[in-house]
Design an enzyme around this catalytic site. Structure first.
Site, mmCIF file in Angstrom:
data_model
loop_
_atom_site.group_PDB
_atom_site.id
_atom_site.type_symbol
_atom_site.label_atom_id
_atom_site.label_comp_id
_atom_site.label_asym_id
_atom_site.label_seq_id
_atom_site.Cartn_x
_atom_site.Cartn_y
_atom_site.Cartn_z
ATOM 1 N N THR A 54 125.698 42.638 57.393
ATOM 2 C CA THR A 54 124.504 41.814 57.240
ATOM 3 C C THR A 54 123.472 42.726 56.623
ATOM 4 O OG1 THR A 54 124.931 40.508 59.242
ATOM 5 C CG2 THR A 54 122.630 40.745 58.648
ATOM 6 N N ARG A 63 130.371 28.130 62.717
ATOM 7 C CA ARG A 63 129.859 29.183 63.616
ATOM 8 C C ARG A 63 128.539 29.739 63.067
ATOM 9 N NH1 ARG A 63 128.445 34.892 62.922
ATOM 10 N NH2 ARG A 63 128.755 35.930 64.899
ATOM 11 N N VAL A 64 127.563 29.824 63.932
ATOM 12 C CA VAL A 64 126.281 30.421 63.550
ATOM 13 C C VAL A 64 126.097 31.684 64.382
ATOM 14 C CG1 VAL A 64 123.782 30.095 63.563
ATOM 15 C CG2 VAL A 64 125.283 28.210 62.888
ATOM 16 N N GLY A 65 125.725 32.757 63.724
ATOM 17 C CA GLY A 65 125.513 34.014 64.438
ATOM 18 C C GLY A 65 124.064 34.189 64.865
ATOM 19 N N ASP A 66 123.697 35.409 65.096
ATOM 20 C CA ASP A 66 122.333 35.709 65.529
ATOM 21 C C ASP A 66 121.335 35.717 64.376
ATOM 22 O OD1 ASP A 66 123.683 37.944 64.496
ATOM 23 O OD2 ASP A 66 122.376 39.356 65.543
ATOM 24 N N THR A 102 121.802 43.873 63.022
ATOM 25 C CA THR A 102 123.114 43.627 62.427
ATOM 26 C C THR A 102 124.144 43.914 63.515
ATOM 27 O OG1 THR A 102 123.381 45.904 61.646
ATOM 28 C CG2 THR A 102 122.374 44.362 60.115
ATOM 29 N N GLY A 103 125.316 43.338 63.353
ATOM 30 C CA GLY A 103 126.372 43.599 64.335
ATOM 31 C C GLY A 103 126.810 42.340 65.053
ATOM 32 N N GLY A 108 126.922 39.249 66.585
ATOM 33 C CA GLY A 108 125.875 38.265 66.812
ATOM 34 C C GLY A 108 125.930 37.632 68.180
HETATM 35 N N1 ASP Z 1 125.103 39.632 63.054
HETATM 36 C C1 ASP Z 1 125.930 38.955 62.112
HETATM 37 C C2 ASP Z 1 126.561 37.787 62.748
HETATM 38 O O1 ASP Z 1 126.950 37.882 63.898
HETATM 39 C C3 ASP Z 1 126.997 39.766 61.506
HETATM 40 C C4 ASP Z 1 126.694 41.195 61.287
HETATM 41 O O2 ASP Z 1 125.583 41.606 61.294
HETATM 42 O O3 ASP Z 1 127.603 41.971 61.077
HETATM 43 O O4 ASP Z 1 126.747 36.803 62.095
#
Ligand code: ASP
Length: 354
Positions: free
Chosen positions: A205, A233-236, A256-257, A259
């Site tokens: 991200t 699917r919706v992330g953070d 990032t990471g 979610g």
């Molecule tokens: N945070 C993002 C999500 O979960 C993905 C990411 O940052 O790697 O969609």
């Protein structure tokens, strides 16, 4: 790091002791990284490690008078358009059906207004659409077909966001995924080793937080989300308070990471809240990561020592212009730009990779 040219506030001993006392985790944050970095009086931007060009563009924009949010969006637009970044925008890895679905949100400190889009297809710059949701509607979040229709109303053109590279990685993932279906993986020696490893369900991200000379702050997060996710699917990233948050009086933060871990802890809101209570940015980032570690209960998400086995990172700036990044697993680097130019610096971390 050019320590001699920047003012550092030493908080290490106190902060490290505080973390050690308040956590029941098997390993606590090291003192390393627990200094709060401060730049000069000019504009500053921080971002995930893929954002060096983005922070450079953001600071250039703010230096010539651009609003921090406009500058931040222009910065991440570079990454959204980059086919080589398989975690954002054009060329981002698709969902399990091979369709790219993007999430993005923006938050403007001076007006405390936010806009977001989730699961939007066929639009290269979801951050621009999120910004129009903020500016031209009474809403905060539009999703799916509604978000796409809204973008088209504003003249955005639909385009296929799948590149040959992202299509090949997705196809390989399908072929390798299971022995209980009819897909056969190609012989490993016939596949580019780089591609072979990409089918791991990594994430990526860009988050960018920016603060202009007058201390006004804003932020943006944009992503193609979890690789090969379930459609819808919706992330953070597009969720205000999770993937980003800005309170113009105290600070700005984003992530990032993984979610799902962030969504269950609303970390960006909490990190800004910690800054409101007086913590520095790095300290606030580590403190929310510690919460995530403490609230992660599922055995498949923990390593043999009880530590989360996933990545999650935060990028933060406070009202006084202190900045930092904190990550679950280090060492790792993030992007920073200020009057001294764009560069990478080391993030503080909760756990150290072997
Ligand atoms: N945070 C993002 C999500 O979960 C993905 C990411 O940052 O790697 O969609």
């Amino acid at each position: 790091m050019k320590q001699n040219r920047r003012e550092f506030i030493e908080t290490s001993a106190v902060v490290a002791a505080g973390l050690a006392l308040s956590t029941g985790l098997p390993q606590v944050a090291r003192a390393k990284g627990l200094t709060e970095s401060r730049t000069g009086r000019g504009p500053i931007a921080v971002a995930s490690g893929n954002g060096v060009e983005a922070v450079r563009r953001a600071v250039e924009g703010m230096t010539s008078g651009e609003d921090a949010l406009d500058a931040a969006i222009a910065g991440v637009n570079i990454v959204e358009a980059d086919p080589d970044d398989i975690t954002v925008g054009y060329g981002g890895l698709p969902n399990e059906l091979g369709v790219v679905e993007l999430d993005s949100a923006v938050m403007h400190g001076p007006t405390h207004r936010a806009g977001a889009v989730a699961s939007i297809r066929n639009i290269m710059h979801p951050s621009k659409v999120a910004n129009l949701v903020r500016k031209t509607t009474d809403h905060v979040l539009l999703v799916g077909q509604g978000a796409l229709d809204f973008a088209k109303m504003h003249g955005f053109k639909e385009q296929d966001l799948l590149t040959d590279k992202s299509r090949e990685i997705w196809l390989l993932w399908k072929q390798k995924m299971s022995d209980a279906d009819d897909w056969l993986p190609p012989p490993k020696e016939e596949v580019d080793p780089g591609l072979w490893n990409m089918v791991e369900r990594w994430t990526g991200t860009i988050h960018l937080s920016a603060r202009d000379t007058s201390g006004d702050m804003s932020c943006v997060t944009t992503t193609s989300g979890l690789f090969f996710k379930i459609p819808g699917r919706v992330g953070d990233s597009p969720i205000i308070g999770a993937g980003l948050y800005c309170d113009n009086d105290y600070g700005t933060a984003g992530s990032t990471g993984r979610g799902e871990a962030n969504l269950q802890n609303l970390c960006s809101y909490q990190a800004v809240e910690f800054m409101r209570q007086g913590m520095g940015p790095t300290e606030a980032g580590l403190e929310v990561l510690k919460r995530v570690a403490e609230t992660t209960k599922r055995a498949d998400l923990l390593d043999e020592q009880g530590r989360p086995n996933f990545g999650l990172s935060f990028y933060l700036i406070d009202k006084q212009g202190r900045y930092g990044a904190a990550t679950m697993w280090g060492p790792s680097e993030y992007a920073v730009a200020d009057a001294e130019g764009a560069r990478k610096e080391e993030a503080a971390f909760l756990f150290e990779r072997d």
